[in-house]
Design a protein around this motif. Structure first.
Motif, PDB file in Angstrom:
ATOM      1  N   LEU A 186     -64.988  94.045  27.852  1.00  0.00           N
ATOM      2  CA  LEU A 186     -66.217  93.499  27.286  1.00  0.00           C
ATOM      3  C   LEU A 186     -67.447  94.115  27.950  1.00  0.00           C
ATOM      4  O   LEU A 186     -68.408  94.510  27.275  1.00  0.00           O
ATOM      5  N   LEU A 187     -67.423  94.213  29.270  1.00  0.00           N
ATOM      6  CA  LEU A 187     -68.570  94.776  29.984  1.00  0.00           C
ATOM      7  C   LEU A 187     -68.785  96.241  29.617  1.00  0.00           C
ATOM      8  O   LEU A 187     -69.929  96.711  29.549  1.00  0.00           O
ATOM      9  N   GLU A 188     -67.687  96.945  29.372  1.00  0.00           N
ATOM     10  CA  GLU A 188     -67.807  98.362  29.031  1.00  0.00           C
ATOM     11  C   GLU A 188     -68.204  98.567  27.574  1.00  0.00           C
ATOM     12  O   GLU A 188     -69.096  99.360  27.269  1.00  0.00           O
ATOM     13  N   SER A 189     -67.549  97.847  26.653  1.00  0.00           N
ATOM     14  CA  SER A 189     -67.776  98.095  25.230  1.00  0.00           C
ATOM     15  C   SER A 189     -69.081  97.499  24.729  1.00  0.00           C
ATOM     16  O   SER A 189     -69.778  98.105  23.908  1.00  0.00           O
ATOM     17  N   PHE A 207     -71.714  96.137  26.785  1.00  0.00           N
ATOM     18  CA  PHE A 207     -72.890  96.292  27.641  1.00  0.00           C
ATOM     19  C   PHE A 207     -73.029  97.698  28.220  1.00  0.00           C
ATOM     20  O   PHE A 207     -73.953  97.965  28.990  1.00  0.00           O
ATOM     21  N   GLY A 208     -72.104  98.588  27.864  1.00  0.00           N
ATOM     22  CA  GLY A 208     -72.222  99.976  28.287  1.00  0.00           C
ATOM     23  C   GLY A 208     -72.079 100.196  29.775  1.00  0.00           C
ATOM     24  O   GLY A 208     -72.567 101.195  30.308  1.00  0.00           O
ATOM     25  N   GLN A 209     -71.401  99.284  30.452  1.00  0.00           N
ATOM     26  CA  GLN A 209     -71.220  99.405  31.894  1.00  0.00           C
ATOM     27  C   GLN A 209     -69.917 100.142  32.197  1.00  0.00           C
ATOM     28  O   GLN A 209     -68.832  99.645  31.900  1.00  0.00           O
ATOM     29  N   THR A 210     -70.026 101.325  32.760  1.00  0.00           N
ATOM     30  CA  THR A 210     -68.842 102.073  33.167  1.00  0.00           C
ATOM     31  C   THR A 210     -68.423 101.590  34.548  1.00  0.00           C
ATOM     32  O   THR A 210     -69.149 101.767  35.528  1.00  0.00           O
ATOM     33  N   LEU A 223     -53.291  83.933  48.843  1.00  0.00           N
ATOM     34  CA  LEU A 223     -54.097  85.109  49.162  1.00  0.00           C
ATOM     35  C   LEU A 223     -55.484  84.902  48.573  1.00  0.00           C
ATOM     36  O   LEU A 223     -55.633  84.723  47.364  1.00  0.00           O
ATOM     37  N   GLU A 224     -56.492  84.907  49.418  1.00  0.00           N
ATOM     38  CA  GLU A 224     -57.867  84.827  48.935  1.00  0.00           C
ATOM     39  C   GLU A 224     -58.388  86.253  48.796  1.00  0.00           C
ATOM     40  O   GLU A 224     -58.452  86.999  49.772  1.00  0.00           O
ATOM     41  N   ILE A 225     -58.735  86.613  47.576  1.00  0.00           N
ATOM     42  CA  ILE A 225     -59.153  87.983  47.265  1.00  0.00           C
ATOM     43  C   ILE A 225     -60.615  87.963  46.849  1.00  0.00           C
ATOM     44  O   ILE A 225     -60.978  87.337  45.852  1.00  0.00           O
ATOM     45  N   SER A 226     -61.449  88.633  47.608  1.00  0.00           N
ATOM     46  CA  SER A 226     -62.865  88.767  47.263  1.00  0.00           C
ATOM     47  C   SER A 226     -63.095  90.183  46.750  1.00  0.00           C
ATOM     48  O   SER A 226     -62.723  91.151  47.416  1.00  0.00           O
ATOM     49  N   ARG A 227     -63.693  90.288  45.572  1.00  0.00           N
ATOM     50  CA  ARG A 227     -63.872  91.597  44.946  1.00  0.00           C
ATOM     51  C   ARG A 227     -65.326  91.828  44.553  1.00  0.00           C
ATOM     52  O   ARG A 227     -65.964  90.962  43.957  1.00  0.00           O
ATOM     53  N   LEU A 228     -65.817  93.022  44.873  1.00  0.00           N
ATOM     54  CA  LEU A 228     -67.109  93.505  44.399  1.00  0.00           C
ATOM     55  C   LEU A 228     -66.841  94.692  43.486  1.00  0.00           C
ATOM     56  O   LEU A 228     -66.143  95.632  43.878  1.00  0.00           O
ATOM     57  N   THR A 229     -67.375  94.648  42.277  1.00  0.00           N
ATOM     58  CA  THR A 229     -67.159  95.718  41.313  1.00  0.00           C
ATOM     59  C   THR A 229     -68.461  96.470  41.082  1.00  0.00           C
ATOM     60  O   THR A 229     -69.508  95.857  40.861  1.00  0.00           O
ATOM     61  N   TYR A 230     -68.382  97.805  41.123  1.00  0.00           N
ATOM     62  CA  TYR A 230     -69.561  98.665  41.014  1.00  0.00           C
ATOM     63  C   TYR A 230     -69.545  99.435  39.695  1.00  0.00           C
ATOM     64  O   TYR A 230     -68.479  99.876  39.233  1.00  0.00           O
ATOM     65  N   ASN A 231     -70.728  99.632  39.115  1.00  0.00           N
ATOM     66  CA  ASN A 231     -70.820 100.481  37.930  1.00  0.00           C
ATOM     67  C   ASN A 231     -71.048 101.930  38.351  1.00  0.00           C
ATOM     68  O   ASN A 231     -71.073 102.254  39.547  1.00  0.00           O
ATOM     69  N   ILE A 250     -73.681  96.743  42.116  1.00  0.00           N
ATOM     70  CA  ILE A 250     -72.665  95.693  42.045  1.00  0.00           C
ATOM     71  C   ILE A 250     -72.940  94.843  40.809  1.00  0.00           C
ATOM     72  O   ILE A 250     -74.027  94.282  40.658  1.00  0.00           O
ATOM     73  N   ILE A 251     -71.960  94.759  39.917  1.00  0.00           N
ATOM     74  CA  ILE A 251     -72.151  94.018  38.671  1.00  0.00           C
ATOM     75  C   ILE A 251     -71.252  92.785  38.583  1.00  0.00           C
ATOM     76  O   ILE A 251     -71.399  91.982  37.663  1.00  0.00           O
TER      77      ILE A 251
END
Length: 244
Positions: free
Chosen positions: A171-174, A176-179, A209-217, A222-223
């Protein structure tokens, strides 16, 4: 023979993906040859482009191998544990393992970013963000529960319906154009709180397991910030170290 349903909202290529995946899992063995694009197009009354998209998805999930000039063959996808080091998209990883992914959106709302969320996303304290609370399942078995935060200023037109019916990253890619370029994760062993334990069907206080994630375009911004609790009996973490 299963057929695609033109009245369903699910894209035709995704319906064909599900049909072929089920056939691979139940009726075929590693090394078996799938019908050609032309044969699948005729069999299901779909365009070659639609068939190609379905085969691309199967290959991306590791379910098939395509050999130029020879055809598409069933891969060996009989592994059962999820490798967190490879699990960039939950939906894609579950499909790669031959499982049926499912997401339950528990809540989706706007809220003011607290100190932790604003710091993670690089926003000012109190900035408005989307808060997406989801339970992720594979073959109807709870795997992880997560809280995802997205900047409202970037994704203002998101809706409950959209996040409920689409892969978030797709959804973010298609739309909102976020690669999506990279993701940074931190994994810790914690104990399950009562609310998470109830959703994961494990006793309160069980290790998770506590998983913290930062996603970058692609621009390095960071998006997305997600904090998840995952069942320790369903995930592994595999890392290879080497020396020069």
């Amino acid at each position: 023979m299963s057929l695609v349903d033109l009245t369903r909202k699910q894209p035709l290529y995704d319906q064909l993906f599900d049909i072929l995946r089920d056939k691979i899992q139940n009726d075929m063995a590693p090394g078996d040859l799938l019908p050609s694009e032309r044969q699948l197009s005729q069999q299901y009354g779909l365009s070659r482009t639609t068939v190609r998209l379905a085969l691309d998805s199967l290959e991306k999930m590791g379910l098939v191998t395509r050999r130029h000039g020879k055809g598409t063959y069933v891969s060996d996808a009989r592994h059962s544990e999820t490798d967190l080091a490879l699990c960039y998209s939950f939906t894609e990883e579950m499909r790669r393992l031959g499982k049926t992914p499912k997401t339950q959106v528990l809540s989706f709302s706007q809220e003011e970013a607290n100190k932790s969320v604003s710091s993670a996303l690089g926003l000012h304290l109190g900035a408005t963000v989307w808060h997406l609370h989801r339970l992720r399942l594979a073959d109807d078995e709870p795997m992880l529960v997560g809280h995802t935060y997205l900047p409202l200023e970037m994704f203002g037109s998101l809706t409950h319906e959209k996040v409920s019916s689409h892969s978030l990253y797709d959804l973010l890619e298609s739309e909102f154009g976020q690669t999506i370029k990279t993701a940074e994760e931190e994994v810790r062993v914690m104990t399950a709180r009562a609310a998470d334990a109830d959703l994961l069907l494990i006793p309160e206080g069980s290790p998770v397991l506590e998983i913290s994630r930062l996603t970058y375009n692609a621009a390095g911004r960071i998006i997305e910030f997600t904090r998840s609790s995952a069942r320790v009996d369903k995930f592994k973490y595999h890392v290879i170290h080497s020396r020069d």
